[in-house]
Design an enzyme around this catalytic site. Structure first.
Site, mmCIF file in Angstrom:
data_model
loop_
_atom_site.group_PDB
_atom_site.id
_atom_site.type_symbol
_atom_site.label_atom_id
_atom_site.label_comp_id
_atom_site.label_asym_id
_atom_site.label_seq_id
_atom_site.Cartn_x
_atom_site.Cartn_y
_atom_site.Cartn_z
ATOM 1 N N ALA A 1 0.804 -1.214 0.000
ATOM 2 C CA ALA A 1 0.000 0.000 0.000
ATOM 3 C C ALA A 1 0.842 1.272 0.000
ATOM 4 O O ALA A 1 0.345 2.344 -0.304
ATOM 5 C CB ALA A 1 -0.917 0.005 1.226
ATOM 6 N N LYS A 2 2.122 1.136 0.378
ATOM 7 C CA LYS A 2 3.070 2.260 0.395
ATOM 8 C C LYS A 2 2.490 3.472 1.126
ATOM 9 O O LYS A 2 2.537 4.591 0.649
ATOM 10 C CB LYS A 2 3.508 2.617 -1.023
ATOM 11 C CG LYS A 2 4.192 1.448 -1.744
ATOM 12 C CD LYS A 2 4.593 1.816 -3.149
ATOM 13 C CE LYS A 2 5.300 0.646 -3.827
ATOM 14 N NZ LYS A 2 4.386 -0.465 -4.155
ATOM 15 N N ARG A 3 1.978 3.227 2.327
ATOM 16 C CA ARG A 3 1.383 4.281 3.131
ATOM 17 C C ARG A 3 2.468 5.025 3.922
ATOM 18 O O ARG A 3 3.635 4.663 3.903
ATOM 19 C CB ARG A 3 0.332 3.707 4.079
ATOM 20 C CG ARG A 3 -0.869 3.075 3.390
ATOM 21 C CD ARG A 3 -1.621 4.068 2.517
ATOM 22 N NE ARG A 3 -2.994 3.642 2.253
ATOM 23 C CZ ARG A 3 -3.420 3.080 1.144
ATOM 24 N NH1 ARG A 3 -2.565 2.848 0.169
ATOM 25 N NH2 ARG A 3 -4.685 2.750 0.971
#
Length: 271
Positions: free
Chosen positions: A95-97
């Site tokens: 998700a590369k949050r």
């Protein structure tokens, strides 16, 4: 899932393969479009055919968010199916949050509590207080973007700051964060020559390595420079496996591609 449980699976299956479930409705077999939930139908078939060959699955959430609520529901059904039928498999929400503290906490709750993923990918650009909320969850893993496989990685990640390349500063600094033992790191397979220096900084951490296969990364080079005493690698392949065929035999074709990589890994582990 604990790190030791992941290591046990690697030894048992003689595999450190992670399969990326990046579902594009324009690429899946056309007959699946007649299903009530084509995304889940595709994922279920891939999982049923490959679960014995891999130790991880990594859905990239963008490929689900792009289809709105139906896509998000398909993601939920996919993770629930894996957790129910193959609880030994390590799951990654790609998700590369990463945001300020209370926002990161909510991101973490979404993926760790609501969806029950084992791990989530996180961008480190905003620093400690954007990452530590993810690290606070017991037996969950935060996979920090360190050195990625894309062309634009050279825009910032390899730039020298006070004589030290930025990705090395990220690695070194992250070790001081609270619960840093829950960190893993993304290092692209196309950057295999950097792994020697990376292992000097984080010798014991697991590395998630995308880019083997369609993006041109070399498995042997990654293992030569990146493997540690606990293997310490999760090699991800997405398109090269899941889109091996667009015919009705797509799941079997995916299994064959997964088996090719698993057999290479088995040979490497036996050396």
């Amino acid at each position: 899932m604990t790190t030791q449980q992941l290591i046990t699976q690697i030894k048992k299956k003689k595999s450190f393969l992670c399969i990326g479930l990046d579902v594009d409705l324009n690429k899946i077999p056309k007959h699946l479009l007649e299903e009530e939930d084509p995304i889940f139908a595709f994922n279920k078939a891939i999982i049923d055919a490959t679960h014995h060959l891999c130790v991880g699955y990594k859905p990239n959430t963008a490929f689900y968010e792009a289809y709105g609520i139906k896509g998000w529901q398909a993601l939920e059904k996919t993770i629930n199916y894996i957790n129910k039928n193959h609880p030994e498999i390590f799951t990654i929400a790609d998700a590369k949050r990463g945001d300020i503290g209370n926002t990161s906490t909510m991101y973490a709750k979404a993926f760790f509590e609501d969806l029950a993923f084992d791990s989530v990918t996180v961008a480190p650009y905003m620093g400690k207080d954007s990452v530590e909320p993810f690290l606070a969850f017991k037996d969950k893993h935060t996979i920090l973007l360190a050195l990625t496989s894309n062309e634009g990685a050279f825009d910032f990640q390899t730039k020298s700051v006070d004589g030290v390349e930025l990705y090395k500063e990220v690695l070194e600094t992250s070790k001081s964060w609270k619960n840093s033992e829950n960190l893993m790191y993304v290092v692209g397979a196309t950057k295999a020559e950097y792994l020697l220096d990376i292992r000097k900084i984080i010798p014991n951490s697991f590395l998630l390595v995308p880019g083997v296969g369609a993006q041109g990364g070399n498995l042997q080079d990654v293992c030569k420079y990146g493997m540690n005493d606990s293997v310490g690698l999760l090699i991800n392949s997405s398109r090269g496996i899941i889109y091996a065929s667009q015919s009705e035999d797509f799941a079997n074709a995916a299994a064959e591609k997964a088996r090719e990589l698993q057999l290479q890994m088995k040979a490497i582990l036996s050396e």
